[in-house]
Design a protein around this motif. Structure first.
Motif, PDB file in Angstrom:
ATOM      1  N   GLY A 167       1.221  -8.184   8.869  1.00  0.00           N
ATOM      2  CA  GLY A 167       1.791  -7.059   8.133  1.00  0.00           C
ATOM      3  C   GLY A 167       1.235  -6.885   6.732  1.00  0.00           C
ATOM      4  N   MET A 168      -0.046  -7.134   6.560  1.00  0.00           N
ATOM      5  CA  MET A 168      -0.656  -7.048   5.229  1.00  0.00           C
ATOM      6  C   MET A 168      -1.350  -5.710   5.055  1.00  0.00           C
ATOM      7  N   GLU A 169      -0.906  -4.946   4.068  1.00  0.00           N
ATOM      8  CA  GLU A 169      -1.499  -3.635   3.810  1.00  0.00           C
ATOM      9  C   GLU A 169      -2.976  -3.747   3.427  1.00  0.00           C
ATOM     10  N   GLU A 170      -3.365  -4.849   2.813  1.00  0.00           N
ATOM     11  CA  GLU A 170      -4.772  -5.051   2.456  1.00  0.00           C
ATOM     12  C   GLU A 170      -5.646  -5.112   3.708  1.00  0.00           C
ATOM     13  N   LEU A 176      -9.477  -2.629   7.581  1.00  0.00           N
ATOM     14  CA  LEU A 176      -9.799  -2.225   8.950  1.00  0.00           C
ATOM     15  C   LEU A 176     -10.000  -0.716   9.058  1.00  0.00           C
ATOM     16  N   ASP A 177      -9.152   0.050   8.389  1.00  0.00           N
ATOM     17  CA  ASP A 177      -9.270   1.518   8.438  1.00  0.00           C
ATOM     18  C   ASP A 177     -10.586   2.017   7.854  1.00  0.00           C
ATOM     19  N   ARG A 178     -11.065   1.362   6.830  1.00  0.00           N
ATOM     20  CA  ARG A 178     -12.226   1.874   6.111  1.00  0.00           C
ATOM     21  C   ARG A 178     -13.554   1.190   6.424  1.00  0.00           C
TER      22      ARG A 178
END
Length: 189
Positions: free
Chosen positions: A167-170, A175-177
């Motif tokens: 659950g890490m936003e980092e 991964l998204d970018r």
């Protein structure tokens, strides 16, 4: 033995990873440690710049470089073996602590304080380095799968689930970018 710290560290390149898997591309502990350091630094920087955290990027990066150094002395115990049960994990932890103590003893006394914290992690450092370690595993699985090695499919699913469970936003930001670019040929990078 004193004064063997660096000679021991430079043996990282002889420790092979993924010992239970057929690999199209070998990976050694030295390569892995550098990649984890890159990723841990990136996660810390993302946390600071994007999500307003206050991580010490330098400390995270340096500690990530050393995170698997005890494996020079213990070998790379495969994850299914290391985590087979609580007793196995506890026994490995004892061996790993002995390896860390041996590292400390391999430095001259006047340098020991300077290296005293390389295996001591804050909770944030531990989370970031663990996430970077899992990201490195994900990227290894991706590389193997992209080259046609289907043996890595179950490992990839497991690593993806672990990363999601953190659950890490980092990690999500990374991964998204950046994740898709790992399948690009050099001419498109």
């Amino acid at each position: 033995m004193e004064n063997t710290f660096f000679a021991t560290l430079f043996r990282m390149k002889y420790i092979s990873r993924w010992g239970l898997m057929r690999c199209n591309f070998g990976e050694n502990l030295s390569e892995h440690s550098l990649e984890v350091a890159f990723l841990a630094h990136a996660l810390a920087l993302i946390g600071n710049q994007v999500f307003g955290k206050a991580y010490d990027c330098g400390a995270v990066c340096v500690k990530a470089m050393y995170h698997d150094a005890p494996e020079i002395l213990t070998g790379d115990l495969p994850t299914p073996v290391k985590y087979y049960n609580a007793e196995t994990k506890k026994a490995y932890d004892i061996v790993e602590e002995a390896a860390k103590a041996r590292f400390a003893q391999s430095l001259p006394a006047e340098l020991r304080d300077g290296y005293a914290d390389i295996f001591r992690y804050t909770e944030d450092e531990k989370r970031l380095i663990k996430a970077a370690d899992k990201l490195a595993a994900l990227l290894k699985c991706k590389t193997e799968l992209d080259s046609g090695n289907r043996e890595f499919a179950p490992a990839m699913a497991s690593v993806e689930a672990t990363l999601k469970g953190m659950g890490m936003e980092e990690v999500g930001y990374f991964l998204d970018r950046f994740y898709a670019a790992f399948s690009l040929p050099l001419d498109l990078i």
